[in-house]
Scaffold this motif. Structure first.
Motif, short mmCIF file in Angstrom:
data_model
loop_
_atom_site.label_atom_id
_atom_site.label_comp_id
_atom_site.label_asym_id
_atom_site.label_seq_id
_atom_site.Cartn_x
_atom_site.Cartn_y
_atom_site.Cartn_z
N THR A 269 -27.97 -32.62 -28.65
CA THR A 269 -28.68 -32.35 -29.90
C THR A 269 -28.25 -33.39 -30.93
O THR A 269 -27.17 -33.97 -30.83
CB THR A 269 -28.40 -30.92 -30.39
N GLY A 392 -36.85 -22.05 -35.08
CA GLY A 392 -36.77 -23.50 -35.20
C GLY A 392 -36.73 -24.02 -36.62
O GLY A 392 -36.20 -25.09 -36.88
N TRP A 418 -32.97 -16.98 -36.69
CA TRP A 418 -32.18 -18.17 -37.06
C TRP A 418 -31.05 -18.34 -36.06
O TRP A 418 -30.26 -17.43 -35.83
CB TRP A 418 -31.59 -18.06 -38.48
N GLN A 420 -29.09 -21.86 -33.46
CA GLN A 420 -28.96 -23.30 -33.22
C GLN A 420 -28.60 -23.56 -31.76
O GLN A 420 -28.11 -22.67 -31.07
CB GLN A 420 -27.82 -23.88 -34.05
N THR A 421 -28.76 -24.82 -31.35
CA THR A 421 -28.31 -25.22 -30.02
C THR A 421 -26.85 -24.77 -29.84
O THR A 421 -26.47 -24.27 -28.79
CB THR A 421 -28.40 -26.76 -29.88
N ASP A 506 -26.42 -25.71 -42.39
CA ASP A 506 -27.59 -25.29 -43.19
C ASP A 506 -27.09 -24.74 -44.53
O ASP A 506 -25.98 -24.24 -44.63
CB ASP A 506 -28.34 -24.15 -42.49
N ILE A 518 -32.84 -19.06 -45.36
CA ILE A 518 -32.36 -20.40 -45.02
C ILE A 518 -33.07 -21.40 -45.93
O ILE A 518 -34.29 -21.34 -46.10
CB ILE A 518 -32.69 -20.74 -43.54
N ARG A 521 -31.24 -28.07 -44.21
CA ARG A 521 -30.02 -28.70 -43.68
C ARG A 521 -29.23 -29.32 -44.83
O ARG A 521 -29.81 -29.76 -45.82
CB ARG A 521 -30.38 -29.80 -42.68
N GLY A 530 -39.68 -28.29 -35.69
CA GLY A 530 -38.67 -27.39 -35.14
C GLY A 530 -37.62 -28.10 -34.30
O GLY A 530 -36.81 -27.45 -33.66
N ARG A 532 -34.46 -30.94 -34.14
CA ARG A 532 -33.54 -31.71 -34.96
C ARG A 532 -33.56 -33.17 -34.55
O ARG A 532 -33.40 -33.50 -33.40
CB ARG A 532 -32.13 -31.17 -34.78
#
Ligand code: PRX
Length: 654
Positions: A269, A392, A418, A420-421, A506, A518, A521, A530, A532
């Protein structure tokens, strides 16, 4: 940091529909609260009980959480299990003939595969991998289109303890090469090509190119799945056809029992600096995160038809295609194509055709479908739907309302998830039978997930002010490391100033009801459709072009993609104008497409004789961001070395 101002005020509230609430696994707010309280009272006990209940262990664990080498946390470390066993074998006794995957090809052809058949195919392919010398801890790159085979390849790796790293088929040979080298892959699994929106996409040729770039000596073989039948180059010493090696193998492969902390996969990522980060996930904790979020957030039941539209090249396609649904014995739809082919009714047509009950997609897809056919869903029977989800990026309230009314017929809750990887599974998302929804908010953290909003020094922010979104306690499905780079892992996610808090990257704020919103970033990472994208990666790609001296990338709000990419470029020669500028811009866009992949192509390129810099030579990105948005620059530019440049950069080349 002074708290970040929020401009979004949304006051609409949607309580769970009564019929949904009554049937939900977690029904009513008190039930959600009880789970959160249980986690608060005995954090490790809470997760230990779920892990015992939800995972089939070969050897049970005795220690839940080991914090002795923080932030390298270990969960269930002395337990042994196999992810593929948990996703397939354990369903065979009761559900062998249940359909696991409904695969719909780009052209509409459908192939179903039961759990029993999946077990046989994964076993055969796993045996074939073993025969090629792949075993515990070996890294395997998977570069495949959305297909039954992509899922088989991932599951087969998991079955023998090999660590997969899936590379999205839209990435270029260069990006693929970078990942093959970083992960130290021994094998690459690919296809001759893929089909998307009626067009053929080349895959094997990108692998061939990547392997000529050097540093890939560890790769002994390339396995190719024949999808399109196009002519491809063939290296008989190295290349193997999937169908040839699979055919000769036995239908059973004994799972390799691995430690709970054994890496299940590495997924790359973007970060704000340097090369992409190889996010390393565990087996036990990761699987638990996928399972619990399927149950809590998607309220998944045995009778559901689940469809997550994400590609397996992204984390969403790992947790909610390749692992989560299978671990629950779900029937899920897997789609090869794109939402707009043959027309923008494809998603809705597929929901009707396969009687999808849970549908999970990205706001960018929703926005593009609104634009292309806002009333198309009304042409289809969507009555099978009971729950919708998004992931995303923030979903703007208007798109949310459309999804709610036109797709969900005001009956289906929307889970705005919400995560993330790095988090492996949902972190903040509504438990839909328990939590009232507010359009644009991902609502409240999952039970056992302890989130906060803090100042830059880690101090908790009281009230509703915006700040950094952090996770206060380690959680089972968290990232374990950046592959081969412990220092970068610590610096990126556990910076010293935050004293042990996990930094999500974020910004967010919380409203009076404890709902999270949210805001975006905090680093230079763009969120395009969606996904990064690191500004730095795109800048490096541009500067690698012989014409380019310097480049800076910024994001600009975009109606459909969330953010679009604006590149400011200084050429080595004269600053081009008019047609010449347009031609070079096209050339540079194609260059980035080749270096990284089409998703990273700048939407706009502006040429200047220089970039706005401070006297110490630092590029002032804040100004470039304002310029891209077309804002008047009212802030103090007295520290700028070359103020005249701003005027020049206002003009876009195309
Ligand atoms: O900025 C947040 C945004 O996507 C980032 C994570 O990106 P990635 O690792 O590629 O994973 C995407 C799929 C999980 C986050 O840091 N993001 C993700 N989901 C949301 C979101 N922003 C707002 N609302 C969401 N529901």
């Amino acid at each position: 940091m002074s708290s970040i101002e929020s401009v979004l005020t949304e006051t609409r509230i949607f309580a769970p529909h009564e019929t949904f609430r009554q049937a939900a696994t977690v029904s009513g707010l008190p039930a959600y609260q009880a789970l959160c309280d249980a986690a608060e009272q005995d954090y490790t006990g809470f997760w230990a009980q779920l892990a015992q209940q939800e995972i089939t262990w070969h050897t049970p664990f005795t220690e839940t959480l080991d914090e002795s080498n923080a932030p390298f946390f270990r969960w269930f470390a002395d337990g042994k299990l196999n992810a593929s066993y948990n996703c397939i074998d354990r369903h065979l006794e009761k559900r062998a003939n249940k359909i696991a995957l409904i695969f719909e090809a780009d052209n509409g052809d459908v192939t179903n595969i039961t759990y029993k058949e999946l077990h046989q195919r994964v076993s055969r392919f796993a045996n074939a991998l073993k025969k090629q010398g792949i075993g515990l801890g070996d890294r395997v790159i998977i570069y495949l289109p959305m297909s039954i085979e992509a899922i088989i390849a991932m599951q087969a790796c998991a079955r023998i303890g090999a660590i997969h790293s899936v590379v999205f088929g839209g990435f270029s040979a260069k990006s693929l090469h970078e990942r093959i080298v970083d992960v130290g892959a021994k094998l690459v699994i690919t296809a001759d090509g893929g089909l998307r929106g009626g067009k053929a996409v080349a895959l094997k040729s990108a692998v061939d190119e990547a392997l000529t770039l050097g540093g890939c000596e560890a790769v002994t073989h390339v396995i190719a799945y024949q999808r399109t039948g196009v002519d491809i180059a063939w290296n008989p010493q190295r290349d193997l056809w999937w169908h040839d090696i699979e055919a000769a193998e036995s239908d059973y492969c004994e799972p390799t029992w691995v430690d709970a902390e054994h890496p299940l996969f590495i997924l790359y990522t973007s970060g704000s600096t340097g090369t992409p980060k190889g996010v390393q996930h565990s087996t036990g904790g990761y699987l638990l995160g996928a399972i619990m979020s399927m149950k809590w957030v998607f309220d998944h039941k045995a009778s559901d038809i689940f469809w997550c539209t994400a590609d397996v090249g992204w984390i969403t396609g790992h947790s909610y295609v390749a692992y989560g649904p299978l671990a629950l014995g779900s029937t899920q739809v897997v789609f090869e194509g794109v939402p707009t082919y043959p027309d923008a009714g494809r998603f809705w047509q597929m929901i009707e055709r396969h009687k999808v009950s849970i549908f999970y997609t990205a706001p960018t897809a929703i926005r593009s479908l609104i634009k292309l056919g806002g009333d198309l869903p009304n042409k289809y029977d969507l009555s099978s739907l009971r729950l919708l989800g998004t992931v995303g990026e923030p979903i703007n309230p208007e798109a949310w309302m459309w999804y709610h009314k036109v797709v969900g017929k005001e009956r289906c809750p929307i889970a705005d998830t919400w995560w993330q990887t790095e988090t492996g599974a949902h972190m903040i998302a509504p438990l839909p039978g328990a939590i009232d929804l507010k359009p644009g908010s991902c609502t409240r953290p999952l039970p056992g997930i302890i989130m906060d909003i803090v100042e830059e020094d880690g101090t908790h922010i009281e009230g509703t002010g915006g700040g950094l979104l952090v996770v206060k306690k380690p959680w089972p499905s968290m990232i374990r490391n950046i592959w081969g780079n412990e220092e970068r892992f610590k610096k990126s996610y556990f910076p010293e100033e935050l004293k042990g808090l996990y930094l999500a990257g974020d910004s967010a704020h919380r409203d009076e009801d404890g709902y999270f919103w949210i805001m975006g970033r905090i680093d230079d990472v763009l969120n395009v459709s969606g996904h990064r994208l690191g500004t730095m990666e795109i800048e490096s790609a541009l500067v690698a072009n012989p014409l380019v001296a310097e480049a800076a990338i910024v994001g600009k709000p975009h109606e459909i993609k969330g953010e679009s990419i604006v590149a400011y470029v200084v050429l080595k020669g004269e600053r081009p104008e008019g047609e010449a500028a347009k031609a070079i811009a096209t050339q540079l866009r194609d260059w980035v497409g080749k270096e990284i992949g089409p998703i990273a192509k700048p939407d706009e390129i502006r040429f200047g004789e220089n970039l706005p810099k401070t006297r110490s030579g630092k590029i002032m990105r804040r100004l470039l961001r304002s310029l891209a948005k077309g804002e008047e620059i009212t802030s103090d530019i007295s520290t700028l070395d070359n103020p005249a440049i701003l005027e020049q950069l206002k003009q876009a080349a195309g």
